[in-house]
Design a protein around this motif. Structure first.
Motif, PDB file in Angstrom:
ATOM      1  N   ASP A 164       0.872  -1.176   0.000  1.00 22.75           N
ATOM      2  CA  ASP A 164       0.000   0.000   0.000  1.00 22.75           C
ATOM      3  C   ASP A 164       0.908   1.224   0.000  1.00 22.75           C
ATOM      4  O   ASP A 164       1.491   1.584   1.016  1.00 22.75           O
ATOM      5  CB  ASP A 164      -0.897  -0.015   1.232  1.00 22.75           C
ATOM      6  CG  ASP A 164      -1.846   1.181   1.282  1.00 22.75           C
ATOM      7  OD1 ASP A 164      -1.859   1.976   0.319  1.00 22.75           O
ATOM      8  OD2 ASP A 164      -2.554   1.327   2.291  1.00 22.75           O
ATOM      9  N   PHE A 165       1.053   1.864  -1.153  1.00 20.06           N
ATOM     10  CA  PHE A 165       2.022   2.938  -1.313  1.00 20.06           C
ATOM     11  C   PHE A 165       1.513   4.257  -0.744  1.00 20.06           C
ATOM     12  O   PHE A 165       0.303   4.504  -0.675  1.00 20.06           O
ATOM     13  CB  PHE A 165       2.354   3.132  -2.797  1.00 20.06           C
ATOM     14  CG  PHE A 165       2.941   1.912  -3.446  1.00 20.06           C
ATOM     15  CD1 PHE A 165       4.199   1.464  -3.109  1.00 20.06           C
ATOM     16  CD2 PHE A 165       2.222   1.202  -4.394  1.00 20.06           C
ATOM     17  CE1 PHE A 165       4.750   0.343  -3.694  1.00 20.06           C
ATOM     18  CE2 PHE A 165       2.753   0.074  -5.003  1.00 20.06           C
ATOM     19  CZ  PHE A 165       4.018  -0.350  -4.643  1.00 20.06           C
ATOM     20  N   PHE A 166       2.462   5.102  -0.362  1.00 20.49           N
ATOM     21  CA  PHE A 166       2.134   6.462   0.054  1.00 20.49           C
ATOM     22  C   PHE A 166       3.255   7.384  -0.412  1.00 20.49           C
ATOM     23  O   PHE A 166       4.394   6.958  -0.624  1.00 20.49           O
ATOM     24  CB  PHE A 166       1.950   6.562   1.575  1.00 20.49           C
ATOM     25  CG  PHE A 166       3.176   6.178   2.373  1.00 20.49           C
ATOM     26  CD1 PHE A 166       4.219   7.075   2.587  1.00 20.49           C
ATOM     27  CD2 PHE A 166       3.281   4.914   2.932  1.00 20.49           C
ATOM     28  CE1 PHE A 166       5.346   6.730   3.327  1.00 20.49           C
ATOM     29  CE2 PHE A 166       4.402   4.557   3.676  1.00 20.49           C
ATOM     30  CZ  PHE A 166       5.436   5.460   3.870  1.00 20.49           C
ATOM     31  N   ILE A 167       2.935   8.631  -0.585  1.00 20.28           N
ATOM     32  CA  ILE A 167       3.930   9.643  -0.910  1.00 20.28           C
ATOM     33  C   ILE A 167       3.467  10.957  -0.293  1.00 20.28           C
ATOM     34  O   ILE A 167       2.272  11.292  -0.335  1.00 20.28           O
ATOM     35  CB  ILE A 167       4.142   9.780  -2.443  1.00 20.28           C
ATOM     36  CG1 ILE A 167       5.296  10.756  -2.739  1.00 20.28           C
ATOM     37  CG2 ILE A 167       2.865  10.182  -3.163  1.00 20.28           C
ATOM     38  CD1 ILE A 167       5.745  10.735  -4.200  1.00 20.28           C
ATOM     39  N   PHE A 168       4.380  11.674   0.339  1.00 17.20           N
ATOM     40  CA  PHE A 168       4.024  12.930   0.978  1.00 17.20           C
ATOM     41  C   PHE A 168       5.153  13.937   0.800  1.00 17.20           C
ATOM     42  O   PHE A 168       6.208  13.625   0.249  1.00 17.20           O
ATOM     43  CB  PHE A 168       3.668  12.726   2.452  1.00 17.20           C
ATOM     44  CG  PHE A 168       4.793  12.245   3.321  1.00 17.20           C
ATOM     45  CD1 PHE A 168       5.570  13.129   4.054  1.00 17.20           C
ATOM     46  CD2 PHE A 168       5.059  10.886   3.440  1.00 17.20           C
ATOM     47  CE1 PHE A 168       6.597  12.683   4.868  1.00 17.20           C
ATOM     48  CE2 PHE A 168       6.076  10.426   4.256  1.00 17.20           C
ATOM     49  CZ  PHE A 168       6.852  11.331   4.961  1.00 17.20           C
ATOM     50  N   ASN A 169       4.902  15.141   1.282  1.00 22.36           N
ATOM     51  CA  ASN A 169       5.801  16.270   1.034  1.00 22.36           C
ATOM     52  C   ASN A 169       5.967  16.507  -0.460  1.00 22.36           C
ATOM     53  O   ASN A 169       7.053  16.772  -0.960  1.00 22.36           O
ATOM     54  CB  ASN A 169       7.174  16.043   1.686  1.00 22.36           C
ATOM     55  CG  ASN A 169       7.947  17.338   1.853  1.00 22.36           C
ATOM     56  OD1 ASN A 169       7.389  18.346   2.248  1.00 22.36           O
ATOM     57  ND2 ASN A 169       9.228  17.313   1.521  1.00 22.36           N
ATOM     58  N   THR A 170       4.854  16.412  -1.168  1.00 22.30           N
ATOM     59  CA  THR A 170       4.850  16.620  -2.604  1.00 22.30           C
ATOM     60  C   THR A 170       3.503  17.209  -3.005  1.00 22.30           C
ATOM     61  O   THR A 170       2.658  17.490  -2.140  1.00 22.30           O
ATOM     62  CB  THR A 170       5.129  15.311  -3.349  1.00 22.30           C
ATOM     63  OG1 THR A 170       5.328  15.576  -4.738  1.00 22.30           O
ATOM     64  CG2 THR A 170       3.984  14.314  -3.187  1.00 22.30           C
ATOM     65  N   VAL A 171       3.298  17.425  -4.303  1.00 22.53           N
ATOM     66  CA  VAL A 171       2.095  18.108  -4.767  1.00 22.53           C
ATOM     67  C   VAL A 171       1.574  17.467  -6.050  1.00 22.53           C
ATOM     68  O   VAL A 171       2.301  16.769  -6.751  1.00 22.53           O
ATOM     69  CB  VAL A 171       2.394  19.602  -5.063  1.00 22.53           C
ATOM     70  CG1 VAL A 171       2.841  20.328  -3.809  1.00 22.53           C
ATOM     71  CG2 VAL A 171       3.445  19.757  -6.177  1.00 22.53           C
ATOM     72  N   ASN A 172       0.308  17.708  -6.311  1.00 19.14           N
ATOM     73  CA  ASN A 172      -0.244  17.589  -7.653  1.00 19.14           C
ATOM     74  C   ASN A 172      -0.297  19.021  -8.176  1.00 19.14           C
ATOM     75  O   ASN A 172      -1.214  19.781  -7.861  1.00 19.14           O
ATOM     76  CB  ASN A 172      -1.639  16.966  -7.633  1.00 19.14           C
ATOM     77  CG  ASN A 172      -2.245  16.849  -9.028  1.00 19.14           C
ATOM     78  OD1 ASN A 172      -1.867  17.560  -9.955  1.00 19.14           O
ATOM     79  ND2 ASN A 172      -3.220  15.954  -9.169  1.00 19.14           N
ATOM     80  N   ALA A 173       0.710  19.412  -8.946  1.00 14.41           N
ATOM     81  CA  ALA A 173       0.873  20.825  -9.305  1.00 14.41           C
ATOM     82  C   ALA A 173      -0.313  21.363 -10.073  1.00 14.41           C
ATOM     83  O   ALA A 173      -0.625  22.552  -9.981  1.00 14.41           O
ATOM     84  CB  ALA A 173       2.160  20.986 -10.121  1.00 14.41           C
ATOM     85  N   SER A 174      -1.002  20.509 -10.830  1.00 12.08           N
ATOM     86  CA  SER A 174      -2.125  21.001 -11.633  1.00 12.08           C
ATOM     87  C   SER A 174      -3.310  21.421 -10.774  1.00 12.08           C
ATOM     88  O   SER A 174      -4.233  22.070 -11.273  1.00 12.08           O
ATOM     89  CB  SER A 174      -2.565  19.918 -12.626  1.00 12.08           C
ATOM     90  OG  SER A 174      -3.116  18.803 -11.950  1.00 12.08           O
ATOM     91  N   LEU A 175      -3.315  21.083  -9.484  1.00 10.62           N
ATOM     92  CA  LEU A 175      -4.383  21.517  -8.581  1.00 10.62           C
ATOM     93  C   LEU A 175      -4.072  22.845  -7.917  1.00 10.62           C
ATOM     94  O   LEU A 175      -4.903  23.386  -7.183  1.00 10.62           O
ATOM     95  CB  LEU A 175      -4.622  20.449  -7.506  1.00 10.62           C
ATOM     96  CG  LEU A 175      -5.119  19.087  -7.999  1.00 10.62           C
ATOM     97  CD1 LEU A 175      -5.220  18.118  -6.839  1.00 10.62           C
ATOM     98  CD2 LEU A 175      -6.447  19.212  -8.722  1.00 10.62           C
TER      99      LEU A 175
END
Length: 895
Positions: free
Chosen positions: A456-467
């Motif tokens: 179950d993957f996770f990623i943080f301290n990042t963005v979806n720049a298009s939002l």
């Protein structure tokens, strides 16, 4: 060889093997001499050798069950080369990670740290005899172990695209020994057994037990680790269970140097940049729980129940590449760092007021209002790493304009990882039946198993720049789930004192599932049209088109025989027919022999064919990763798409790009010598692999291909710079030598082990496999591995172990890309690593241990381009790691 729409392989397999047995059986039946006494003598000798070697760190003379379905025999009598690693070998090491422990003891086995490698950081790829992780079959108590859910998209080239098993969930304290068959065995065990077979035999004690506590830390002062483990036997000989557990964790290590671009930002006054901006090192491992149970019971005089089960979980977290606040394309800039990318939010959400109304309100309030049109806002110049302060401040004051420097003025470095779960259960019944005709016991074994691996993957301290400013900074990109079901029925029968038969049937069902990530992790937001990248930056979430479930079943039948036409000669034959859903039929065979030249010398050799079917995951997955493009000096998104996608046909020029099974031909030949207690074995191996499966080189996506992928639902294709896909159009030859020497010395042993492995790409399609990919396949592992281990008892209570390990040079493909025009870039020289451990027995089962790995604090060569690019001080794929010396202690108690 694979056959499609031809005679059923099971019928053909039985026909061939029966013909062989009829030819061999006739002269054997004419012999009336019984070899029961000789078999008893051989077994007694092997047991005595096993008892004499209980203190050895690597048990070179023991009884094994892998590689044969006959009665367990000494490895020197085996027709194929087998390594035996005892439980004592694992105990005499620091750390608890099973792949790392095996790397120290088995030179033909390679595994290394995988920093910034997406899911390969979570489940590290391991290589046996220079081949990919899924070319090695893993068994536990002779039953097939399920593979991991992770597909290695970033595996230092050699492992790219592979999907092998994960050994980390197995606690070392649960093991009695590990048997490593260094020979092709597809005819015996089925798909994946091309490089060899690793059989993990669990402890079967019904009384007694042991506990241990292992803390450790790197000499650098970081990377603290600990493990608490225990084993206990319960019951009696008629109903028993051996239960094992382990709980541990590890802090990260940092072996980075500050990147020059980060230094330039700090020197320009940007004090929000971290030092180091990017971390190279081992990941964080939290709540690492491992449970294993081995159990059995006597049901009747002739029938036994048996099985084993496991449950494991952990959280693994590592770092990604640094996103420079001026130069990261699609987030901070769209012009390579010349200007700052600014989004115009007007009209995109109902909450945003009209730009003209805000201007009038500011004038009415007597406030200064800087008029910036969207075109002006997109043109904030950057000079000497500093955006124009006035224009940047004006954007910050305008709620309809946005730059990600408002959220991350010092840039950001995503953190990526996964929650991992691993579980399995095996149950079976076995027994004997008397065959009246010859008075021999026929044995039968019926078993079923289920295995599941979940990431179950996770990623943080990042963005979806298009939002834009509405983006979350923590994302759930989705899950990978692998499941395996197996049903086996096996029969063995000693037809004659000199003829042994084995036969069996197998049904397998292998499944792969991708669970869709949360919407924001793959969404194309409103600012995508203005140049902002969509999806979670660093690891795109799985979109609805990527999500799904896929299954594949296969059925198989095999026959084996072992013949002893004359006393010095053992001949082993096997044939296996297998029918795969989607891939048709395959028939594989094996012939092996061991000849006793003298009482102290034996010759052995084998020849076999093999195969490996692509997994459902390899056939169906979409994947997007972010990699550093050293030529562009920026991060780019690269995708892997199924080989059946129409975009692949544009590259290959073929309508049908579906995958086929890999096929192989394996040869081994060698000898063993045992004189005055000195054991010497040498074996040559040659593996010819055709239709080899891997991923292609990267291809640039055209605008039309991007549009087609987006229309098909691959929303993140809008951000893709390049794509790759699975290919089956190249061949390799892997050959080498394995040598093992054991020498008894007063109060101890010396063990020397050497492995040479060389891989050559013998044929390939230049349209899909470029020179760089070929070099990765051929040179990314050391060609030479060797170790010398000394075990010495100083007194009855005090012992010492010392080990020297040699790794020859290797090629680091990522470092090469940093500066490919400079000769020698990416080429690292070999190293010798020294380990030392001392153990003192306090009494009453209590032992205290102090030790160190890499006690001279040896590091690989420094990367000459690290500061200029991505901050890795050392070669990131060093075969022995890049963290330096590790010091540990252990408190053990057995009862």
């Amino acid at each position: 060889m694979c056959y499609k729409n031809d005679i059923h392989p099971i019928i053909l397999a039985f026909s061939i093997i029966i013909g062989i047995l009829m030819c061999a059986f006739t002269p054997v039946m004419a012999q009336e001499e019984s070899t029961d006494a000789e078999e008893t003598e051989t077994t007694d000798e092997a047991e005595a050798a096993e008892e004499a070697s209980e203190a050895d760190p690597v048990r070179l003379e023991s009884l094994v069950v892998v590689g044969t379905r006959a009665q367990p025999r000494s490895i020197l009598d085996s027709a194929v080369p087998i390594d035996i690693v005892s439980n004592e070998s694992f105990e005499k090491q620091g750390g608890a990670d099973l792949p790392d422990l095996l790397r120290t003891l088995v030179p033909s086995y390679n595994v290394n740290t995988q920093p910034i490698s997406d899911a390969s950081t979570v489940v590290r790829p391991a290589n046996l005899r220079g081949l990919a992780p899924d070319h090695t079959l893993v068994l536990v108590n002779n039953k097939r172990r399920h593979r991991a859910a992770v597909i290695h998209w970033l595996g230092n080239g050699l492992s790219d695209g592979s999907q092998g098993p994960d050994l980390a969930p197995i606690p070392a304290i649960a093991l009695q020994q590990v048997e490593i068959l260094r020979d092709g065995a597809s005819a015996q065990y089925g798909s994946d057994a091309i490089a060899g077979v690793m059989n993990f035999r669990l402890k079967d004690n019904y009384e007694g037990g042991s506990f241990e506590f292992k803390p450790g830390i790197y000499q650098f002062g970081d990377g603290r680790q600990f493990a608490v483990a225990g084993n206990i036997g319960l019951g009696n000989p008629d109903a028993w269970s051996s239960l094992s557990f382990e709980y541990g964790g590890a802090d990260p290590t940092i072996r980075s140097i500050q990147r020059n671009d980060a230094i330039a930002l700090i020197n320009a006054g940007n004090f929000s940049v971290k030092d180091p901006a990017q971390i190279w090192g081992q990941p964080i491992i939290e709540n690492d729980v491992k449970l294993f149970a081995n159990y059995g019971a006597t049901l009747t005089e002739d029938i036994e129940f048996y099985g084993h089960a496991n449950y494991a979980r952990k959280r693994v977290e590592g770092g990604f590449y640094f996103r420079n606040p001026n130069t990261r394309g699609g987030v901070f800039t769209s012009s390579g760092g010349d200007t700052l990318l600014v989004g115009d939010m007007r009209g995109l959400t109902a909450e945003m007021a009209d730009w003209e109304a805000r201007k009038q309100a500011a004038e009415a309030a007597g406030q200064e209002f800087t008029e910036l049109s969207p075109h002006d806002a997109d043109d904030i110049p950057i000079t000497n790493h500093v955006p124009d302060p006035a224009r940047l401040q004006a954007v910050k004051n305008d709620p309809n304009l946005f730059t990600f420097q408002e959220m991350f003025p010092g840039g950001f470095t995503p953190r990526f990882g996964a929650f991992m779960w691993d579980s399995s259960v095996v149950v079976g019944v076995k027994g004997t039946a008397l065959a009246d005709a010859l008075g021999k016991d026929l044995t039968w074994d019926l078993s079923g198993s289920f295995g599941r691996n979940h990431a179950d993957f996770f990623i943080f301290n990042t963005v979806n720049a298009s939002l834009g400013p509405d983006t979350p900074t923590y994302f759930d990109p989705g899950d990978y789930i692998q499941t395996d079901y197996n049903l086996n029925f096996d029969v063995t029968y000693p037809l004659h004192d000199m003829v042994f038969l084995a036969s069996g049937l197998e049904y397998r069902n292998e499944g792969f599932e991708i669970i869709e990530g949360e919407r924001e992790s793959h969404q194309i937001g409103p600012l995508a049209a203005q140049g902002f990248t969509a999806a979670s930056n660093g690891f795109s979430g799985f979109s609805p088109v990527a999500a799904g479930k896929w299954h594949r079943y296969n059925v198989a039948a095999y026959l084996e025989t072992e013949l002893r036409p004359i006393d010095p000669l053992l001949i082993a034959l096997a044939v296996r027919g297998e029918q795969f859903e989607l891939f048709g039929s395959t028939l594989n065979y094996k012939a092996a022999a061991n000849y006793k030249v003298t009482e102290t010398m034996r010759l052995r050799g084998s020849y076999s064919s093999g195969f490996r079917a692509p997994t459902p995951g390899q056939q169906n997955t979409f994947n997007i990763t972010t990699e550093y493009d050293f030529a562009k000096g920026d991060l780019v998104n690269k995708g892997t798409i199924p080989s059946t996608n129409p975009a692949v046909g544009v590259v290959t020029g073929k309508e049908d790009n579906s995958l086929d099974p890999e096929t192989s031909n394996n040869f081994t030949g060698g000898f063993t010598v045992d004189i005055l207690g000195v054991n010497f074995t040498m074996d040559f191996f040659d593996i010819r692999l055709k239709n080899r499966l891997s991923v292609s080189q990267h291809f640039t996506l055209t605008d039309a291909q991007k549009a087609d992928l987006i229309a098909a639902g691959v929303t993140s294709a809008a951000n893709l710079e390049t794509f790759q896909f699975f290919i089956n159009d190249f061949s390799t030859t892997t050959n080498g030598i394995d040598t093992v020497v054991t020498i008894p010395v007063p109060n101890g042993n010396l063990i020397a082990v050497y492995n040479f492995t060389n891989t050559t790409v013998t044929d390939h399609n230049p349209d899909t496999l470029d020179a760089h990919r070929i070099r990765e396949l051929e040179e990314n592992l050391p060609a030479h591995r060797a170790s010398l281990t000394a075990v010495q008892s100083i007194t009855d209570d005090w012992g010492v172990l010392g080990r020297a390990s040699y790794f020859s040079g290797w090629f680091d493909s990522e470092d090469y890309l940093q500066n490919p025009d400079v000769p020698g870039t990416g080429e690292y020289t070999g190293r010798v690593i020294f380990d030392l451990e001392t153990t003192y027995t306090v009494g009453s089962g209590l032992t205290l241990t102090l030790g160190g790995r890499n006690i001279l604090n040896t590091y690989p060569d420094e990367n000459p381009n690290g500061a200029d690019s991505v901050g890795n001080k050392y070669g990131q794929f060093s075969p022995f790691g890049f963290d330096g010396a590790y010091w540990y202690a252990k408190v053990g108690y057995s009862f």
